[in-house]
Design a protein around this motif. Structure first.
Motif: not given
Length: 69
Positions: A42-61, A63-66
């Motif tokens: 992430l480096g310094r470009s992203a501010r602190s707080g809630l981020l969302l990680l979406r994972m798309d793959g063979p098993g489906g989609t 989303t996790q909160k980070v």
């Protein structure tokens, strides 16, 4: 670090966004079936707080909160 299990081999896309929907990072890769860990840079470009990680793959989609501190 993002950890996930793939039920079958295939193309995967990890998309990290902030709470406003701005894409911070996208990682595409062919991955074998099984457990995987991927380091998110992430480096310094992203501010602190809630981020969302979406994972798309063979098993489906999924989303996790980070939280970035």
């Amino acid at each position: 670090t993002a950890a996930f299990y793939l039920p079958e081999s295939g193309e995967t896309t990890l998309t990290l966004t902030d709470a406003t929907g701005q894409v911070l990072q996208t990682i595409q890769a062919w991955r074998e079936r099984g457990y995987h860990e991927t380091v998110l840079e992430l480096g310094r470009s992203a501010r602190s707080g809630l981020l969302l990680l979406r994972m798309d793959g063979p098993g489906g989609t999924e989303t996790q909160k980070v939280m970035k501190f």
